[in-house]
Design a protein around this motif. Structure first.
Motif, short mmCIF file in Angstrom:
data_model
loop_
_atom_site.label_atom_id
_atom_site.label_comp_id
_atom_site.label_asym_id
_atom_site.label_seq_id
_atom_site.Cartn_x
_atom_site.Cartn_y
_atom_site.Cartn_z
N LYS A 13 0.84 -1.20 0.00
CA LYS A 13 0.00 0.00 0.00
C LYS A 13 0.87 1.25 0.00
O LYS A 13 1.66 1.48 0.92
CB LYS A 13 -0.91 0.01 1.23
N ASN A 59 0.79 6.25 1.44
CA ASN A 59 -0.15 6.44 2.54
C ASN A 59 -0.09 7.88 3.05
O ASN A 59 0.47 8.76 2.38
CB ASN A 59 0.06 5.40 3.66
N ASN A 88 0.71 13.20 1.34
CA ASN A 88 1.04 11.78 1.39
C ASN A 88 2.55 11.58 1.37
O ASN A 88 3.33 12.54 1.35
CB ASN A 88 0.34 11.01 0.25
N GLU A 100 3.35 -2.30 3.87
CA GLU A 100 3.00 -0.88 3.79
C GLU A 100 4.10 -0.02 4.42
O GLU A 100 4.48 1.03 3.87
CB GLU A 100 1.67 -0.60 4.50
#
Length: 223
Positions: free
Chosen positions: A60, A63, A73, A140
């Motif tokens: 991911k 983030n 981000n 992530e």
């Protein structure tokens, strides 16, 4: 012969100043490690790689970054951190102006749209060399790692896309003076995240380590 990167001091030329990650209450923080490149390369485990099951969306990114309240981000935060001249930040963390130097090719860039944020060890390569066994949260964390200055780097979109998912056995930055720094940062990232190298990659790292004998690797193991 590959040129050694000389930027005043070895530590500066590598720009390797990772910050310790938060640890559980009562746990000792991971100790920062400082090694010459040859010794660091010897610590990278050698193992066969497999891309079975890989898709980019298993990491991911981007983030909400280090400060979710700022509306920026991870990509935008890295761009701000690496700017030589700071960009203007408008509503919604829209960046404009600013100046960056892409160290892969020594190109100056004054438009954020002309830059990619490169994962020093590409996501697919990370998967191949150990991240396939991680859970989604750790993947992530890897994909958005701003706690080590070498994990993410703002470079020209052209060089990032030329690199794609290649390791140093098949791709190196086009500017010769970038190559020792790059090998140091690649090795630091592999060690930080306990990732392996396949035999061709390991052999390439050893060749570059011989040429970059003054290069020093700094890394802190990821929590």
């Amino acid at each position: 012969m590959i040129k050694n990167l000389v930027r005043g001091a070895t530590a500066l030329c590598l720009a390797l100043s990772p910050l310790a990650l938060p640890t559980a209450a009562g746990a000792a923080p991971a100790a920062a490690q400082v090694l010459n490149l040859a010794d660091a390369v010897d610590l990278v485990p050698v193992a066969d790689e497999s891309r079975t099951g890989y898709t980019r969306d298993k990491f991911k990114h981007w983030n909400a970054g280090l400060d979710p309240a700022d509306g920026c981000n991870t990509r935008a935060e890295v761009l701000q951190a690496e700017a030589v001249e700071s960009p203007t930040v408008a509503a919604g963390c829209k960046l404009s102006g600013g100046l960056w130097v892409s160290y892969y090719d020594e190109q100056e860039v004054n438009d954020p749209a002309g830059l990619d944020i490169d994962h020093m060890v590409p996501l697919a390569e990370a998967w191949d060399s150990g991240a396939s066994a991680w859970d989604a949260k750790r993947r992530e964390a890897y994909a958005n790692d701003q706690d080590a200055a070498t994990s993410l780097v703002a470079v020209t979109a052209r060089t990032n896309r030329q690199k794609a998912d290649q390791d140093p056995s098949t791709w190196m930055p086009p500017h010769p003076d970038a190559q020792c720094r790059y090998i140091g940062e690649w090795t630091a990232t592999k060690l930080r995240w306990n990732l392996a190298a396949d035999q061709a990659e390991a052999d390439a790292l050893k060749v570059y380590a011989e040429a970059c004998e003054t290069t020093v690797v700094h890394y802190t193991p990821a929590a």
